[in-house]
Structure formats: C-alpha cells, structure tokens
Design a protein around this motif. Structure first.
Motif, PDB file in Angstrom:
ATOM      1  N   PRO A 117      -0.910   1.437  -1.311  1.00 43.34           N
ATOM      2  CA  PRO A 117       0.095   2.372  -0.802  1.00 43.34           C
ATOM      3  C   PRO A 117      -0.309   3.835  -0.917  1.00 43.34           C
ATOM      4  O   PRO A 117       0.255   4.683  -0.229  1.00 43.34           O
ATOM      5  CB  PRO A 117       1.322   2.066  -1.669  1.00 43.34           C
ATOM      6  CG  PRO A 117       0.762   1.488  -2.918  1.00 43.34           C
ATOM      7  CD  PRO A 117      -0.462   0.729  -2.513  1.00 43.34           C
TER       8      PRO A 117
ATOM      9  N   GLY B  17      -1.390  -5.829  -1.422  1.00 44.49           N
ATOM     10  CA  GLY B  17      -0.694  -4.572  -1.229  1.00 44.49           C
ATOM     11  C   GLY B  17      -0.577  -3.755  -2.498  1.00 44.49           C
ATOM     12  O   GLY B  17       0.199  -2.789  -2.563  1.00 44.49           O
TER      13      GLY B  17
ATOM     14  N   ARG C 265      -2.070  -1.195  -5.604  1.00 45.46           N
ATOM     15  CA  ARG C 265      -2.940  -0.020  -5.630  1.00 45.46           C
ATOM     16  C   ARG C 265      -4.358  -0.470  -5.879  1.00 45.46           C
ATOM     17  O   ARG C 265      -4.626  -1.362  -6.690  1.00 45.46           O
ATOM     18  CB  ARG C 265      -2.504   0.963  -6.716  1.00 45.46           C
ATOM     19  CG  ARG C 265      -1.213   1.710  -6.414  1.00 45.46           C
ATOM     20  CD  ARG C 265      -0.872   2.661  -7.529  1.00 45.46           C
ATOM     21  NE  ARG C 265      -1.724   3.839  -7.506  1.00 45.46           N
ATOM     22  CZ  ARG C 265      -1.818   4.690  -8.514  1.00 45.46           C
ATOM     23  NH1 ARG C 265      -1.143   4.481  -9.636  1.00 45.46           N
ATOM     24  NH2 ARG C 265      -2.593   5.745  -8.418  1.00 45.46           N
TER      25      ARG C 265
ATOM     26  N   GLN D   2       0.741   9.200  -0.896  1.00 42.61           N
ATOM     27  CA  GLN D   2       0.893   8.064   0.015  1.00 42.61           C
ATOM     28  C   GLN D   2       0.028   8.313   1.235  1.00 42.61           C
ATOM     29  O   GLN D   2      -0.275   9.468   1.579  1.00 42.61           O
ATOM     30  CB  GLN D   2       2.367   7.931   0.435  1.00 42.61           C
ATOM     31  CG  GLN D   2       2.689   6.787   1.360  1.00 42.61           C
ATOM     32  CD  GLN D   2       4.134   6.832   1.830  1.00 42.61           C
ATOM     33  OE1 GLN D   2       4.833   7.841   1.661  1.00 42.61           O
ATOM     34  NE2 GLN D   2       4.602   5.754   2.429  1.00 42.61           N
TER      35      GLN D   2
END
Length: 231
Positions: free
Chosen positions: A49, A58, A60, A73
C-alpha cells in the motif's frame, strides 16, 4: 519555439481526434479503441500500500518496512509495460497532450475524497526548455479539473539539474536527487497528491515527499500513471 510547438500540438490533439493511439483504428470518442483499452496492463491486485510494488497478500513490502519512504501511499493506474510505455512516451516525447487528459481522468477515478492539494513533480527549467512542457503538470491539470482541486505548480521546484534517473543504476538514483528540490510554501496539515507519470525506484517522488513533509505536509500520496515493477 517550444511553447509554440506545445500549443500547436495541443490544438491538433483537440481538433483532429478519431484514431486509436495504438492501432490507428477509428476511435472518434476516445484516445484508444475498446480492444486496445481492454489490453492495458493493470497494476497487481495485491501490492504494497505504500509503494505499490507487488506483494503476496497486499502487505507492506520488505523495502518499505526496512526503509520507509516519505510518501504514505501510492496509487497507480497501470503497470508500466507494453503498451502503456508507448502511451506515456507519446505524451513525453511525442507531445500528444491528449494523453495527459486521458491519464488524468483515470487517476482521478482512483482518488478518494479528502485530499486538499495537487502538486506535480517539477522539471528543472533546463529540462523544461528542452521538452517544451512538463508532462506531470499536464496530468495534474486533468486530475485537478476532474476533482475540482487546486494545482500548485510553483511551490515545489528543482534547484539544480540532475542526471536522468533512467540513465542510472537503481542504487544511484536516490543520491542523484538528494537535495535537488525546494519548497517555498507552508504545507502544514495538508494532504497532498504528488503526481508523476512513471514510478520506477520511487527515488524522485520520495525526495519530493521528504521536502513536502519538512514543510509540514500531513500526508503525501504518490499518484502515478504507471508503476514499473521489479518482478
């Protein structure tokens, strides 16, 4: 001369639409025909993200956990691969300014309400004279128009020319842009959309975000037309 060339190119793009940029088939109402638009590479469904690099679930990525970037972001409309690279090159080197509007509308669709200010990635005046326009600025204008947000194209600027990032190894890119940007405005508490055409290593966007945070920005979102992935 460069400004005149840019204006003529903009006029031609508006006055004579009708052909798909990629295949040349009739496309009177859009930059791309439906078939070419359907083939554009989307960003991965699972990505970090913070930097938009592909991850398994999904989460980090390891790089952002080890050395977090200054932007909070990343939003990307496409994966930087064929034929998206051709579309961006048509804007950047072919003066096809209709591409900026097309990309701007797609980026605007990714942005949730609550942002306050759009800041395009600046070019050094030497590079601006060479190219004739700032592609990030053109995309930012389209995003701002779609979202009815102000575009600040003056406060963040390059204070020195730098070597082209694409000509450098990934490990040298952060050093190349370190200290190359300044900000003249108070950004205290602002949520900023930092706009560029392509993110590869993220070094330039990271340096810009660092400077914006030093001037008080609360949240910086990197918004790019395409994200180049490592794998």
């Amino acid at each position: 001369m460069y400004r005149l060339k840019s204006l003529v190119s903009r006029w031609l793009n508006d006055a004579f639409p009708g052909s798909c940029l990629l295949c040349g088939s009739d496309s009177p109402d859009a930059l791309l025909c439906p078939a070419c638009a359907a083939d554009l590479p989307a960003p991965p469904s699972a990505c970090c993200p913070q930097c938009a690099e592909q991850t398994t679930h999904g989460e980090r990525c390891g790089a952002c956990l080890t050395d977090p970037p200054h932007f909070d972001q990343t939003l990307a409309a496409f994966h930087y691969d064929f034929p998206v690279n051709r579309i961006i090159q048509a804007l950047k080197y072919g003066h096809q300014l209709a591409v900026a509007k097309w990309l701007g509308y797609r980026l605007a669709a990714l942005i949730k309400p609550g942002e306050q200010l759009i800041v395009p990635l600046p070019l050094h005046p030497e590079r601006l004279r060479e190219r004739g326009f700032n592609q990030s600025m053109e995309i930012a204008r389209a995003v701002g128009k779609q979202l009815n947000l102000p575009v600040d194209h003056c406060s963040l600027f390059r204070n020195r020319p730098t070597q082209r990032q694409a000509d450098l190894p990934l490990k040298e890119r952060r050093k190349n842009v370190r200290g190359a940007f300044e900000c003249t405005a108070d950004m205290t508490g602002k949520n900023i959309l930092l706009i560029d055409d392509v993110m590869t290593s993220g070094a330039t966007l990271n340096e810009c975000a660092r400077v914006l945070k030093l001037h008080g920005a609360a949240h910086v979102t990197a918004v790019v037309a395409a994200r180049a992935l490592k794998h």
